[in-house]
Design a protein around this motif. Sequence first.
Motif, PDB file in Angstrom:
ATOM      1  N   LEU A  61      38.715  41.394  41.353  1.00 54.70           N
ATOM      2  CA  LEU A  61      39.161  42.828  41.146  1.00 54.70           C
ATOM      3  C   LEU A  61      39.684  43.066  39.507  1.00 54.70           C
ATOM      4  CD1 LEU A  61      40.974  44.110  44.300  1.00 54.70           C
ATOM      5  CD2 LEU A  61      38.959  44.922  43.074  1.00 54.70           C
ATOM      6  N   LEU A  62      40.294  42.041  39.097  1.00 54.06           N
ATOM      7  CA  LEU A  62      40.797  41.889  37.848  1.00 54.06           C
ATOM      8  C   LEU A  62      39.710  41.823  36.743  1.00 54.06           C
ATOM      9  CD1 LEU A  62      43.395  41.938  36.079  1.00 54.06           C
ATOM     10  CD2 LEU A  62      43.579  39.261  36.045  1.00 54.06           C
ATOM     11  N   LYS A  63      38.549  41.161  36.937  1.00 54.90           N
ATOM     12  CA  LYS A  63      37.423  41.281  36.068  1.00 54.90           C
ATOM     13  C   LYS A  63      36.807  42.437  36.021  1.00 54.90           C
ATOM     14  CE  LYS A  63      36.403  36.333  36.828  1.00 54.90           C
ATOM     15  NZ  LYS A  63      35.359  35.091  37.372  1.00 54.90           N
ATOM     16  N   LEU A  64      36.608  43.400  37.222  1.00 54.44           N
ATOM     17  CA  LEU A  64      35.954  44.489  37.178  1.00 54.44           C
ATOM     18  C   LEU A  64      36.724  45.396  36.539  1.00 54.44           C
ATOM     19  CD1 LEU A  64      34.877  44.435  41.049  1.00 54.44           C
ATOM     20  CD2 LEU A  64      33.386  44.084  39.159  1.00 54.44           C
ATOM     21  N   SER A  65      38.105  45.195  36.601  1.00 53.86           N
ATOM     22  CA  SER A  65      38.906  46.389  35.996  1.00 53.86           C
ATOM     23  C   SER A  65      38.993  46.648  34.584  1.00 53.86           C
ATOM     24  CB  SER A  65      40.657  46.079  36.441  1.00 53.86           C
ATOM     25  OG  SER A  65      40.836  44.894  35.477  1.00 53.86           O
ATOM     26  N   THR A  66      38.292  45.491  33.893  1.00 46.20           N
ATOM     27  CA  THR A  66      37.826  45.943  32.287  1.00 46.20           C
ATOM     28  C   THR A  66      37.061  47.086  32.243  1.00 46.20           C
ATOM     29  OG1 THR A  66      36.346  43.964  32.676  1.00 46.20           O
ATOM     30  CG2 THR A  66      38.452  43.446  31.982  1.00 46.20           C
ATOM     31  N   GLU A  67      36.117  47.233  33.074  1.00 45.25           N
ATOM     32  CA  GLU A  67      35.008  48.202  33.032  1.00 45.25           C
ATOM     33  C   GLU A  67      35.018  49.400  34.055  1.00 45.25           C
ATOM     34  OE1 GLU A  67      31.481  46.248  32.981  1.00 45.25           O
ATOM     35  OE2 GLU A  67      31.654  45.107  31.222  1.00 45.25           O
ATOM     36  N   ASP A  68      35.885  49.252  35.002  1.00 44.52           N
ATOM     37  CA  ASP A  68      36.066  50.427  36.058  1.00 44.52           C
ATOM     38  C   ASP A  68      37.416  50.801  36.012  1.00 44.52           C
ATOM     39  OD1 ASP A  68      36.533  51.505  38.485  1.00 44.52           O
ATOM     40  OD2 ASP A  68      34.844  50.646  39.364  1.00 44.52           O
ATOM     41  N   THR A  69      37.541  52.155  35.594  1.00 45.94           N
ATOM     42  CA  THR A  69      38.846  53.037  35.509  1.00 45.94           C
ATOM     43  C   THR A  69      39.582  52.976  36.840  1.00 45.94           C
ATOM     44  OG1 THR A  69      37.713  55.006  35.672  1.00 45.94           O
ATOM     45  CG2 THR A  69      38.238  53.764  33.279  1.00 45.94           C
ATOM     46  N   GLN A  70      38.800  53.211  37.772  1.00 48.56           N
ATOM     47  CA  GLN A  70      39.504  53.300  39.192  1.00 48.56           C
ATOM     48  C   GLN A  70      40.269  52.180  39.559  1.00 48.56           C
ATOM     49  OE1 GLN A  70      36.095  54.665  41.805  1.00 48.56           O
ATOM     50  NE2 GLN A  70      37.582  56.339  42.353  1.00 48.56           N
ATOM     51  N   ILE A  71      39.467  50.995  39.189  1.00 44.59           N
ATOM     52  CA  ILE A  71      40.280  49.768  39.684  1.00 44.59           C
ATOM     53  C   ILE A  71      41.513  49.335  38.879  1.00 44.59           C
ATOM     54  CG2 ILE A  71      39.966  47.109  39.763  1.00 44.59           C
ATOM     55  CD1 ILE A  71      36.986  47.790  40.605  1.00 44.59           C
ATOM     56  N   LYS A  72      41.378  49.819  37.537  1.00 44.07           N
ATOM     57  CA  LYS A  72      42.478  49.527  36.611  1.00 44.07           C
ATOM     58  C   LYS A  72      43.499  50.404  36.846  1.00 44.07           C
ATOM     59  CE  LYS A  72      43.390  49.980  31.530  1.00 44.07           C
ATOM     60  NZ  LYS A  72      43.036  50.323  30.045  1.00 44.07           N
ATOM     61  N   ASP A  73      43.282  51.648  37.659  1.00 41.50           N
ATOM     62  CA  ASP A  73      44.266  52.663  37.993  1.00 41.50           C
ATOM     63  C   ASP A  73      45.016  51.983  39.156  1.00 41.50           C
ATOM     64  OD1 ASP A  73      43.781  54.312  36.057  1.00 41.50           O
ATOM     65  OD2 ASP A  73      42.694  55.769  37.273  1.00 41.50           O
ATOM     66  N   ALA A  74      44.209  51.120  39.968  1.00 44.12           N
ATOM     67  CA  ALA A  74      44.869  50.684  41.182  1.00 44.12           C
ATOM     68  C   ALA A  74      45.847  49.514  40.758  1.00 44.12           C
ATOM     69  CB  ALA A  74      43.685  49.826  42.103  1.00 44.12           C
ATOM     70  N   PHE A  75      45.612  48.735  39.681  1.00 43.29           N
ATOM     71  CA  PHE A  75      46.484  47.908  39.195  1.00 43.29           C
ATOM     72  C   PHE A  75      47.759  48.472  38.794  1.00 43.29           C
ATOM     73  CE2 PHE A  75      42.874  44.759  39.313  1.00 43.29           C
ATOM     74  CZ  PHE A  75      43.631  43.588  39.747  1.00 43.29           C
ATOM     75  N   GLU A  76      47.504  49.582  37.950  1.00 43.70           N
ATOM     76  CA  GLU A  76      48.766  50.442  37.338  1.00 43.70           C
ATOM     77  C   GLU A  76      49.360  50.753  38.584  1.00 43.70           C
ATOM     78  OE1 GLU A  76      49.503  50.622  34.411  1.00 43.70           O
ATOM     79  OE2 GLU A  76      47.904  49.713  33.763  1.00 43.70           O
ATOM     80  N   ARG A  77      48.974  51.238  39.740  1.00 42.16           N
ATOM     81  CA  ARG A  77      49.683  51.483  40.827  1.00 42.16           C
ATOM     82  C   ARG A  77      50.597  50.565  41.626  1.00 42.16           C
ATOM     83  NH1 ARG A  77      45.021  54.772  41.719  1.00 42.16           N
ATOM     84  NH2 ARG A  77      44.273  53.401  43.303  1.00 42.16           N
ATOM     85  N   TYR A  78      49.955  49.139  41.331  1.00 43.97           N
ATOM     86  CA  TYR A  78      50.362  48.309  42.026  1.00 43.97           C
ATOM     87  C   TYR A  78      51.844  47.577  41.366  1.00 43.97           C
ATOM     88  CZ  TYR A  78      51.316  43.422  43.684  1.00 43.97           C
ATOM     89  OH  TYR A  78      51.863  42.202  43.918  1.00 43.97           O
ATOM     90  N   TYR A  79      51.755  47.796  39.741  1.00 41.76           N
ATOM     91  CA  TYR A  79      52.739  47.555  39.073  1.00 41.76           C
ATOM     92  C   TYR A  79      53.941  48.566  39.249  1.00 41.76           C
ATOM     93  CZ  TYR A  79      49.248  44.840  36.436  1.00 41.76           C
ATOM     94  OH  TYR A  79      48.165  43.870  36.162  1.00 41.76           O
ATOM     95  N   GLU A  80      53.598  49.821  39.468  1.00 42.01           N
ATOM     96  CA  GLU A  80      54.507  50.895  39.702  1.00 42.01           C
ATOM     97  C   GLU A  80      55.172  50.484  41.058  1.00 42.01           C
ATOM     98  OE1 GLU A  80      55.100  55.723  39.490  1.00 42.01           O
ATOM     99  OE2 GLU A  80      52.845  54.835  39.687  1.00 42.01           O
TER     100      GLU A  80
END
Length: 261
Positions: free
Chosen positions: A208-227
């Motif tokens: 998922l981390l690799k995909l997050s560099t090009e997928d904003t939805q997955i990037k947002d999921a990581f942001e929600r995780y940090y929050e």
Amino acid sequence: MHLGIDLGGTKTEIMVLNADNKAVYNKRVASPQGDYTKTLTNLSSLILEAEKSLGQRCTIGIGIPGSISPTSGLVQNANSTWLIGNNLKQDLECSIGRPVALANDADCFTLSEASDGAAKDQTCVFGVILGTGVGGGICINQHILVGPNAITGEWGHNVMPAPLQTNSNAAQCYCGKTHCIETYLSGPAFVRRTIETTGAEASSVQELLKLSTEDTQIKDAFERYYEGLAYALAQVVNVLDPNAIVLGGGLSNLRDLYIEV
């Protein structure tokens, strides 16, 4: 020599230290899933194989993803649920024919970091495991707090603060409750929720981390995780006010986590 095993929900790792505390043996294997007998056999085999390789017997200590009930001596509160209700200490001692010491893995981690690790010389340390499960331990002046029920520090079964709760796909925890912090912040939980919300084709946090560099939805999921982690740890800070919080487990390798949280 001292032989230690980290019995995790995903992997089991063994290490042997000599009299100078230098690692002289190390091996990692996949943890058997859903089978207590296979877990017991796996532990016994790892111990005997290591000692055969080194040509001598060792003292043995094992960190487990749960704790030993002070009243029954049985495993309790383990996210590797097949361990629950079994006398792992007794069974393993019978298998290899000598004493074994068992302790909660998060307690082991916290004591290690407070003794000579990232939180060395800190008065109050809260150790966090972010892996197959979510665990924690509390160390005061390099002494672990265990508590009368052996559940000190188990913040993973507190409720995730309301602003971060997701009612549409709330998962039931193995403990029988919903909205446990563990059902949001463990590795498997994060992967499951991200796949459900984004449709990503991935099976691990690393993918998922690799995909997050090009997928904003997955990037947002990581942001929600940090929050979510920030909200959850804020509860600990308000109660304990630790000098240091040390993170371990697979998800502790996320570099952005230390900036965002």
